[in-house]
Design a protein around this motif. Sequence first.
Motif, short mmCIF file in Angstrom:
data_model
loop_
_atom_site.label_atom_id
_atom_site.label_comp_id
_atom_site.label_asym_id
_atom_site.label_seq_id
_atom_site.Cartn_x
_atom_site.Cartn_y
_atom_site.Cartn_z
N LEU A 63 -35.77 19.62 -14.28
CA LEU A 63 -35.15 19.75 -13.27
C LEU A 63 -34.48 18.42 -12.78
CD1 LEU A 63 -37.10 22.23 -11.21
CD2 LEU A 63 -35.24 22.61 -12.40
N TYR A 77 -51.43 22.40 -16.38
CA TYR A 77 -51.09 22.27 -15.15
C TYR A 77 -51.42 23.92 -14.30
CZ TYR A 77 -48.23 22.11 -11.13
OH TYR A 77 -48.06 21.83 -9.64
N GLY A 100 -43.14 26.66 -7.83
CA GLY A 100 -43.72 27.57 -9.04
C GLY A 100 -42.62 28.29 -9.71
N ASP A 124 -35.11 28.36 -5.61
CA ASP A 124 -34.15 28.22 -6.62
C ASP A 124 -34.07 29.40 -7.60
OD1 ASP A 124 -31.97 27.58 -8.32
OD2 ASP A 124 -32.42 25.46 -8.33
N ASP A 152 -36.24 31.70 -1.13
CA ASP A 152 -36.30 31.09 0.26
C ASP A 152 -36.85 29.66 0.06
OD1 ASP A 152 -35.79 30.69 2.93
OD2 ASP A 152 -37.31 32.25 3.51
N ASP A 153 -36.64 28.84 1.22
CA ASP A 153 -37.22 27.57 1.36
C ASP A 153 -38.74 27.78 1.67
OD1 ASP A 153 -38.03 24.94 2.18
OD2 ASP A 153 -36.31 24.38 3.13
N PRO A 178 -35.26 19.03 -2.31
CA PRO A 178 -35.95 20.15 -1.71
C PRO A 178 -37.38 20.08 -1.42
CG PRO A 178 -35.01 20.99 -3.77
CD PRO A 178 -34.65 19.49 -3.42
N GLN A 204 -50.21 20.46 -5.76
CA GLN A 204 -50.21 19.45 -6.75
C GLN A 204 -49.89 18.11 -6.11
OE1 GLN A 204 -47.99 17.16 -7.91
NE2 GLN A 204 -46.01 17.86 -7.61
N1 SAM Z 1 -45.42 22.07 -12.40
C1 SAM Z 1 -44.33 21.33 -11.82
C2 SAM Z 1 -44.60 19.89 -11.65
O1 SAM Z 1 -45.69 19.50 -11.10
O2 SAM Z 1 -43.50 18.96 -11.67
C3 SAM Z 1 -43.62 21.97 -10.87
C4 SAM Z 1 -43.52 23.28 -11.10
S1 SAM Z 1 -42.21 24.43 -10.36
C5 SAM Z 1 -40.69 23.99 -11.33
C6 SAM Z 1 -41.44 23.27 -8.88
C7 SAM Z 1 -40.61 24.42 -8.23
O3 SAM Z 1 -40.81 23.94 -6.75
C8 SAM Z 1 -38.94 24.16 -8.64
O4 SAM Z 1 -38.72 25.36 -9.22
C9 SAM Z 1 -38.36 23.99 -7.38
O5 SAM Z 1 -37.09 24.63 -7.28
C10 SAM Z 1 -39.40 24.58 -6.46
N2 SAM Z 1 -38.94 23.94 -4.95
C11 SAM Z 1 -38.79 22.77 -4.60
N3 SAM Z 1 -38.58 22.81 -3.21
C12 SAM Z 1 -38.90 23.83 -2.98
C13 SAM Z 1 -38.88 24.12 -1.49
N4 SAM Z 1 -38.73 23.49 -0.43
N5 SAM Z 1 -39.16 25.67 -1.23
C14 SAM Z 1 -39.62 26.40 -2.19
N6 SAM Z 1 -39.60 25.96 -3.65
C15 SAM Z 1 -39.14 24.75 -3.93
#
Ligand code: SAM
Length: 290
Positions: A63, A77, A100, A124, A152-153, A178, A204
């Motif tokens: 990302l 993880y 997640g 997303d 949603d956020d 975000p 985390q």
């Molecule tokens: N395991 C990973 C790490 O520590 O780098 C992260 C896991 S996951 C891919 C993180 C997710 O958080 C992303 O898909 C991102 O779109 C989501 N995310 C970021 N900000 C967010 C928010 N405000 N609300 C909900 N999801 C969010």
Amino acid sequence: MKHVHDSLPPYVKVENGELWLTEDDRENLKISYRIKDIIFSEQSDFQHVMILDSYDFGRMLVLDGVVQTTSIDGHIYNEMISHVPLQFHPSAKKVLIIGGGDCGAAREVAKYKHIEEIHMVEIDEKVVLSCKAHLQEVSGNLSDPRVQFIYDDGVAFVKEHENEYDVIIIDSSDPVGPAEALFSRDFYANVRRALKDDGLMVCQSQSPIFHLDILRQTYTNIRELFPHVQVYTATVPTYPGGLWSFTIGSTKPLSLPETSTIPSDTKYVNEGILKQCFQLPQFLKKALEK
Ligand code: SAM
């Protein structure tokens, strides 16, 4: 499968005829991975989303140019952020996952038959859909009916919920864009309100080597809101520094059940890891005591 070769996505470059992804979000450190193929690459409303096939780590979710999880080490993880908190709440029925999007945490949580509802609030949708389609080593092609995907956020979502969840797992990306607000004290205060009286949360909390300031701030914020706080660690090879931290905030004392309920098919977590992961290196103990 559509391979995206004609124009290279950002963060991927050709060097001596080879494809390389370079994470260059840090001022003084660049980490590069040799790439076999670009499987998926699109800009979403929130970030640039890629699934790459790499030589050493298999498929990876990237990302905004930063590796989030991979086929080779994603289980470390995802098991640590799921099974450790769930061992402290062996009768949890309703679990909320914030972030997640790779679905790895939801997949681990769904292994517990006593859990009735799993709400996954991911900002997303493109992350979820691309991981379900192209990163099944991590997502497991999750289709458990107990898992409800809510796009949603997470910050806005927790504000609307009170006294509802047994366990909340904050599986966020790094605190930029975000995800920045997912590290704020206000957000953790709303997480606390969204938990039932005997609930607990985990997040985390970044690298103890490179982001000790963020880890200490997270620990302080959570300690101000929850009577019981514990930090634990695991080594995740694709995260800068390797050593990674997680922080639990709990309304009741944290004690492990006499017999663990860790599912039989984990690849990393076992009873030994569960006890050992709370043993912190000296520099970290001292940093958290300050
Ligand atoms: N395991 C990973 C790490 O520590 O780098 C992260 C896991 S996951 C891919 C993180 C997710 O958080 C992303 O898909 C991102 O779109 C989501 N995310 C970021 N900000 C967010 C928010 N405000 N609300 C909900 N999801 C969010």
